[in-house]
Design a protein around this motif. Structure first.
Motif, PDB file in Angstrom:
ATOM      1  N   ILE A 233      43.439  23.782  66.905  1.00  0.00           N
ATOM      2  CA  ILE A 233      43.461  23.088  65.623  1.00  0.00           C
ATOM      3  C   ILE A 233      43.834  21.633  65.861  1.00  0.00           C
ATOM      4  O   ILE A 233      44.852  21.341  66.497  1.00  0.00           O
ATOM      5  CB  ILE A 233      44.479  23.744  64.670  1.00  0.00           C
ATOM      6  N   TYR A 234      43.008  20.723  65.342  1.00  0.00           N
ATOM      7  CA  TYR A 234      43.294  19.293  65.437  1.00  0.00           C
ATOM      8  C   TYR A 234      43.626  18.797  64.039  1.00  0.00           C
ATOM      9  O   TYR A 234      42.754  18.716  63.168  1.00  0.00           O
ATOM     10  CB  TYR A 234      42.089  18.541  66.019  1.00  0.00           C
ATOM     11  N   SER A 235      44.898  18.519  63.805  1.00  0.00           N
ATOM     12  CA  SER A 235      45.387  18.089  62.502  1.00  0.00           C
ATOM     13  C   SER A 235      45.547  16.570  62.518  1.00  0.00           C
ATOM     14  O   SER A 235      46.404  16.029  63.206  1.00  0.00           O
ATOM     15  CB  SER A 235      46.723  18.770  62.194  1.00  0.00           C
ATOM     16  N   CYS A 266      46.727  26.647  69.653  1.00  0.00           N
ATOM     17  CA  CYS A 266      47.169  25.279  69.931  1.00  0.00           C
ATOM     18  C   CYS A 266      46.982  24.431  68.680  1.00  0.00           C
ATOM     19  O   CYS A 266      45.949  24.510  68.011  1.00  0.00           O
ATOM     20  CB  CYS A 266      46.349  24.718  71.096  1.00  0.00           C
ATOM     21  N   ILE A 267      47.986  23.615  68.354  1.00  0.00           N
ATOM     22  CA  ILE A 267      47.868  22.634  67.272  1.00  0.00           C
ATOM     23  C   ILE A 267      48.198  21.264  67.844  1.00  0.00           C
ATOM     24  O   ILE A 267      49.253  21.078  68.470  1.00  0.00           O
ATOM     25  CB  ILE A 267      48.821  22.945  66.105  1.00  0.00           C
ATOM     26  N   ILE A 268      47.295  20.313  67.651  1.00  0.00           N
ATOM     27  CA  ILE A 268      47.546  18.920  68.010  1.00  0.00           C
ATOM     28  C   ILE A 268      47.622  18.120  66.715  1.00  0.00           C
ATOM     29  O   ILE A 268      46.753  18.225  65.846  1.00  0.00           O
ATOM     30  CB  ILE A 268      46.438  18.367  68.918  1.00  0.00           C
ATOM     31  N   SER A 269      48.688  17.356  66.556  1.00  0.00           N
ATOM     32  CA  SER A 269      48.918  16.563  65.353  1.00  0.00           C
ATOM     33  C   SER A 269      48.797  15.081  65.688  1.00  0.00           C
ATOM     34  O   SER A 269      49.489  14.576  66.570  1.00  0.00           O
ATOM     35  CB  SER A 269      50.302  16.868  64.780  1.00  0.00           C
ATOM     36  N   ASN A 291      42.130  21.105  78.596  1.00  0.00           N
ATOM     37  CA  ASN A 291      41.042  20.332  77.997  1.00  0.00           C
ATOM     38  C   ASN A 291      40.960  20.669  76.517  1.00  0.00           C
ATOM     39  O   ASN A 291      40.057  21.369  76.063  1.00  0.00           O
ATOM     40  CB  ASN A 291      39.717  20.654  78.689  1.00  0.00           C
ATOM     41  N   PRO A 292      41.922  20.166  75.719  1.00  0.00           N
ATOM     42  CA  PRO A 292      41.990  20.573  74.314  1.00  0.00           C
ATOM     43  C   PRO A 292      40.824  20.018  73.497  1.00  0.00           C
ATOM     44  O   PRO A 292      40.256  18.977  73.812  1.00  0.00           O
ATOM     45  CB  PRO A 292      43.322  19.973  73.846  1.00  0.00           C
TER      46      PRO A 292
END
Length: 330
Positions: A233-235, A266-269, A291-292
């Motif tokens: 998830i790319y927030s 995985c969450i990237i904020s 490699n997100p």
């Protein structure tokens, strides 16, 4: 970053300008662009001139409404491929049951209300079994027996935009079960939506790649966003405003059917705004894949603005069903 807080307002200049204007993973959805106009002339559940009759036709159709009011659905309304259900120019509420997009492609759903769906497994909108190229835009959804939008069983290339979610528990599910390993193909964009006091699943994700940007999530009851088995998830530039529950991001561990070990997601904020005592709840960077997923992997441009109070105000007033005229079919 772009300066305009409300994207693609130009698509209301003519009726079919809407087609192909989605941002994100659903950007290629054309709906009924190449079909005839179908006019809904009755609020009846079925029969000549009904919404159900138009949705079951096999040919491409751009469906518009000549009436306003409530359509009481006695069963799930199945939508076939290459359909646009365009509620601009009228007020249409669907209730009782919901829409089912199953094994279909190129569907656009715009400017409708969904409220008070009842019965086992009743969602406002189900997207399932390899459905592809779907765009849901400017809809108001609340108070269904199960979910508001559920995306499952290898359905992908989907965009949810400018929708208003309220008065509900399990709001949006992406990936229905850890046994459905084929869901690794799923890709979903959610942007400029207002999750207005809904309890959880904004969204909850298994396996899929999900890009969230410029959404406003307020006063959740359990969590805002949940990452489970292998999800990425790319927030980006969202606003998270807590009520009593302060942690925005939650992680759940599940075991994919073809793996030996259980895993979470995985969450990237990036650029998110956490206000009113909100805590992100992000895991340490060591949990991030080597490699997100990043939005630039699928699209080079999208309308994203900084998360500010101005954006919050826009999303409070410019999401969900809109009282706009139906554009001419030029």
């Amino acid at each position: 970053m772009a300066s305009a807080p409300v994207p693609y307002s130009h698509v209301d200049c003519s009726l079919r300008a809407l087609a192909g204007q989605a941002q994100g993973f659903g950007r290629f959805a054309v709906g009924g662009l190449h079909g005839e106009l179908y006019h809904v002339t009755t609020l009846s559940d079925d029969g000549p001139g009904s919404l159900r009759a138009g949705c079951r036709k096999k040919e491409p159709l751009w469906i518009v409404f000549e009436v306003s009011g409530t359509i009481e659905l006695s069963s799930h309304l199945s939508v076939s491929s290459y359909k646009t259900i365009d509620g601009r120019g009228q007020w249409i509420k669907l209730t009782g049951k919901g829409l089912r997009l199953k094994e279909c492609e190129h569907v656009i759903i715009c400017n409708l209300e969904f409220e008070a769906g009842r019965g086992h497994d009743v969602d406002a909108i189900q997207i399932k079994l390899n459905s592809n190229h779907i765009w849901i835009d400017r809809c108001s959804l609340k108070d269904y027996a199960d979910g508001l939008i559920d995306i499952t069983r290898e359905s992908t290339n989907i965009t949810i935009s400018r929708c208003h979610f309220s008065n509900h528990d399990k709001t949006m599910l992406i990936g229905g079960d850890a046994s459905n390993c084929g869901d690794r193909c799923m890709c979903v964009t959610i942007h400029h939506c207002f999750f207005d006091g809904t309890r959880q699943r904004h969204p909850r994700v298994r396996f899929a790649k999900v890009h969230l940007y410029n959404n406003y999530t307020s006063n959740w009851g359990i969590y805002a966003v949940c990452a489970s088995v292998e999800s990425q998830i790319y927030s980006q530039c969202n606003i998270y405003e807590a009520g009593q529950k302060k942690v925005a991001f939650k992680y759940l561990t599940e075991k994919a059917a073809d793996k030996e070990e259980a895993s979470t997601g995985c969450i990237i904020s990036e650029g998110d705004l956490f206000i009113d005592g909100t805590k992100s709840g992000l895991l340490e960077p060591t949990s991030t894949p080597s490699n997100p997923f990043h939005p630039s992997q699928y699209c080079q441009t999208w309308t994203v603005v900084p998360a500010t109070n101005e954006l919050k105000h826009v999303l409070q007033h410019c999401t969900g069903w809109q009282d706009v005229r139906r554009p001419p079919d030029l």
